[in-house]
Scaffold this active site. Structure first.
Site, PDB file in Angstrom:
ATOM      1  CB  SER A  23      -0.715   0.093   1.562  1.00  0.00           C
ATOM      2  OG  SER A  23      -1.612   0.966   1.649  1.00  0.00           O
ATOM      3  CD  GLN A  46      -3.093  -4.135   2.814  1.00  0.00           C
ATOM      4  OE1 GLN A  46      -4.359  -3.880   2.571  1.00  0.00           O
ATOM      5  NE2 GLN A  46      -2.597  -2.793   2.968  1.00  0.00           N
ATOM      6  CB  SER A 169      12.175   8.199  10.791  1.00  0.00           C
ATOM      7  OG  SER A 169      11.603   9.326  11.814  1.00  0.00           O
ATOM      8  CE1 TYR A 183       2.991   7.051  12.335  1.00  0.00           C
ATOM      9  CE2 TYR A 183       4.175   9.605  12.594  1.00  0.00           C
ATOM     10  CZ  TYR A 183       3.495   7.870  11.810  1.00  0.00           C
ATOM     11  OH  TYR A 183       4.479   8.136  10.127  1.00  0.00           O
ATOM     12  CE  LYS A 187       6.750   6.328  11.007  1.00  0.00           C
ATOM     13  NZ  LYS A 187       6.905   5.361  10.801  1.00  0.00           N
ATOM     14  CB  THR A 219      -0.904   7.056   1.794  1.00  0.00           C
ATOM     15  OG1 THR A 219      -0.566   7.811   3.200  1.00  0.00           O
ATOM     16  CG2 THR A 219       0.791   7.824   1.032  1.00  0.00           C
TER      17      THR A 219
HETATM   18  N1  LIG Z   1       2.170   9.084   4.524  1.00  0.00           N
HETATM   19  C1  LIG Z   1       2.024   9.365   4.912  1.00  0.00           C
HETATM   20  O1  LIG Z   1       2.034  11.157   5.160  1.00  0.00           O
HETATM   21  C2  LIG Z   1       3.713   9.092   6.064  1.00  0.00           C
HETATM   22  C3  LIG Z   1       4.418  10.492   6.559  1.00  0.00           C
HETATM   23  C4  LIG Z   1       5.425  10.486   7.054  1.00  0.00           C
HETATM   24  C5  LIG Z   1       5.911   8.579   7.280  1.00  0.00           C
HETATM   25  N2  LIG Z   1       4.896   7.668   6.053  1.00  0.00           N
HETATM   26  C6  LIG Z   1       6.294   6.534   7.132  1.00  0.00           C
HETATM   27  O2  LIG Z   1       6.190   6.088   5.636  1.00  0.00           O
HETATM   28  C7  LIG Z   1       5.385   3.970   5.738  1.00  0.00           C
HETATM   29  C8  LIG Z   1       4.611   4.130   4.523  1.00  0.00           C
HETATM   30  O3  LIG Z   1       2.862   4.840   5.409  1.00  0.00           O
HETATM   31  P1  LIG Z   1       2.020   5.244   4.212  1.00  0.00           P
HETATM   32  O4  LIG Z   1       1.805   6.231   4.596  1.00  0.00           O
HETATM   33  O5  LIG Z   1       2.519   4.250   3.082  1.00  0.00           O
HETATM   34  O6  LIG Z   1       1.222   3.419   4.666  1.00  0.00           O
HETATM   35  P2  LIG Z   1       0.375   2.451   3.573  1.00  0.00           P
HETATM   36  O7  LIG Z   1      -1.297   2.611   5.243  1.00  0.00           O
HETATM   37  O8  LIG Z   1      -0.864   3.108   2.748  1.00  0.00           O
HETATM   38  O9  LIG Z   1       0.914   0.816   4.077  1.00  0.00           O
HETATM   39  C9  LIG Z   1       1.478   0.804   5.257  1.00  0.00           C
HETATM   40  C10 LIG Z   1       1.586  -0.707   4.846  1.00  0.00           C
HETATM   41  O10 LIG Z   1       2.073  -1.781   6.094  1.00  0.00           O
HETATM   42  C11 LIG Z   1       1.388  -2.646   5.986  1.00  0.00           C
HETATM   43  N3  LIG Z   1       1.394  -3.206   7.990  1.00  0.00           N
HETATM   44  C12 LIG Z   1       0.547  -2.572   8.917  1.00  0.00           C
HETATM   45  N4  LIG Z   1       1.036  -3.522   9.766  1.00  0.00           N
HETATM   46  C13 LIG Z   1       1.695  -4.123   9.760  1.00  0.00           C
HETATM   47  C14 LIG Z   1       2.244  -5.532  10.116  1.00  0.00           C
HETATM   48  N5  LIG Z   1       2.106  -5.263  11.557  1.00  0.00           N
HETATM   49  N6  LIG Z   1       3.407  -6.473   9.048  1.00  0.00           N
HETATM   50  C15 LIG Z   1       3.724  -5.882   8.066  1.00  0.00           C
HETATM   51  N7  LIG Z   1       3.250  -5.170   7.113  1.00  0.00           N
HETATM   52  C16 LIG Z   1       2.032  -4.604   7.745  1.00  0.00           C
HETATM   53  C17 LIG Z   1      -0.282  -1.870   6.026  1.00  0.00           C
HETATM   54  O11 LIG Z   1      -0.451  -3.502   5.307  1.00  0.00           O
HETATM   55  C18 LIG Z   1       0.457  -0.899   4.609  1.00  0.00           C
HETATM   56  O12 LIG Z   1       0.547  -2.331   3.566  1.00  0.00           O
HETATM   57  C19 LIG Z   1       5.184   4.402   7.202  1.00  0.00           C
HETATM   58  O13 LIG Z   1       6.560   4.076   7.657  1.00  0.00           O
HETATM   59  C20 LIG Z   1       4.657   5.635   7.842  1.00  0.00           C
HETATM   60  O14 LIG Z   1       5.121   6.148   9.157  1.00  0.00           O
HETATM   61  C21 LIG Z   1       4.443   8.112   5.866  1.00  0.00           C
END
Ligand SMILES: NC(=O)c1ccc[n+]([C@@H]2O[C@H](COP(=O)([O-])OP(=O)(O)OC[C@H]3O[C@@H](n4cnc5c(N)ncnc54)[C@H](O)[C@@H]3O)[C@@H](O)[C@H]2O)c1
Length: 304
Positions: A23, A46, A169, A183, A187, A219
């Protein structure tokens, strides 16, 4: 160091493991790597969406893996090694995370019956920190190359390593983020993990370890925030400006293929990607953060 996008050609035929790759940012990275000819194993709870990889589907392997579970993580790493024709691992990128914890101040102020520790969910702590700790342990084991192969020694540039470990992070691990507590804590924790290994992983194991700290991006993870903005009628750019998924893919791609990127922490912002200078020279990211916060304030964004 500037952080322009890299040409991903060197990742062709390399073996990549991506946790949380079904995802959002992990999926977008997996797609870019597969499009450049890498063999990618996705470790996630998933599967990725059907046909997400088009013609490159045969280069993608899915391993059902909860990162908090030591056995399923170990299996995912073994599956990645078995899947790639080289039977090794070259790049590991750790995206798996959840964001479902409240701010402790809200819990404290709303509980008239007194505290009940059993009602506190620490799933976010488990997935985001314990999970990445397990992943990092396995990644260092499988990526390590105590002796560099002669072919990876570039003349005049020392022992450059092609092996890359990338930790996700967040800017939430650098700034105050008052919307939730665990969260943020996880991070910040990932930064601690990064700083405990980045020098030694390079010097002793020849694994380049870098960290990506994205600003907020559209996302599935940020749907509650997106809904809140939509409902409040807040126009994009006022209150919050999103960075792009593509910018994260660029930053991760650069860390994956550029042998000069070692121990760097990269902010992914609406204006582009920046070296945070999270080291003595950069005052432990302080100077870069000051500019980032000011730019967001000037854009009318709410910072905390
Ligand atoms: N989207 C943002 O704004 C943002 C900002 C800063 C950091 N991040 C970081 O980027 C990374 C990706 O985030 P994203 O926005 O793509 O989120 P997302 O929710 O789209 O994707 C997260 C993925 O992690 C998987 N996941 C959740 N629990 C799990 C587990 N126990 N074991 C294995 N997989 C698991 C989910 O199934 C999903 O596919 C994360 O570490 C998030 O903290 C995101």
């Amino acid at each position: 160091m500037s952080f322009d996008p890299a040409n991903l050609d060197p990742i062709a035929d390399e073996s990549v493991l991506i946790t949380g790759g079904s995802s959002g940012l992990g999926l977008a990275t997996a797609r870019a790597f597969v499009a450049s000819g890498a063999y990618v194993t996705i470790a996630d709870i998933q599967p990725p969406p059907e046909n997400a990889f088009g013609d490159g589907q045969h280069r993608v392997n899915f391993s059902l893996c909860g990162v908090t579970d030591s056995a399923s993580q170990t299996e995912a790493f073994k599956a990645a090694i078995k899947f790639a024709p080289s039977h090794i691992l070259d790049v590991v990128a750790l995206f798996a995370a959840v964001d479902d914890s409240p701010n402790l101040v809200d819990l404290g102020s709303s509980n008239g019956n007194g505290p009940n520790l059993d009602s506190l969910s620490i799933k976010c702590l488990d997935v985001n920190l314990k999970g990445i700790y397990y992943s990092t342990y396995l990644a260092l084991h499988y990526l390590q190359q105590p002796e560099l192969a002669p072919s990876s020694q570039t003349s005049g540039s020392g022992n450059r390593s092609t092996k890359s470990l990338i930790l996700l992070s967040s800017l939430g691990g650098y700034l105050d983020d008052s919307h939730d507590s665990i969260y943020s804590a996880t991070k910040y924790g990932i930064r601690g993990l990064f700083r405990s290994i980045r020098l030694r992983s390079y010097n002793e194991l020849h694994v380049r370890c870098n960290l990506i700290a994205p600003w907020v991006i559209r996302t599935p993870l940020t749907v509650p925030l997106q809904d809140f903005m939509d409902k409040s009628g807040m126009p994009e750019g006022k209150g919050l400006t999103f960075a792009t998924v593509d910018a994260v893919v660029d930053a991760v791609g650069r860390c994956a293929v550029d042998e000069n990127v070692v121990g760097r922490s990269i902010a992914v912002m609406p204006e582009g990607n920046f070296d945070l200078g999270d080291d003595e020279e950069g005052l432990w990211a302080g100077a870069a953060l000051k500019k980032i916060v000011q730019a967001r304030k000037d854009a009318g964004n709410v910072i905390v």
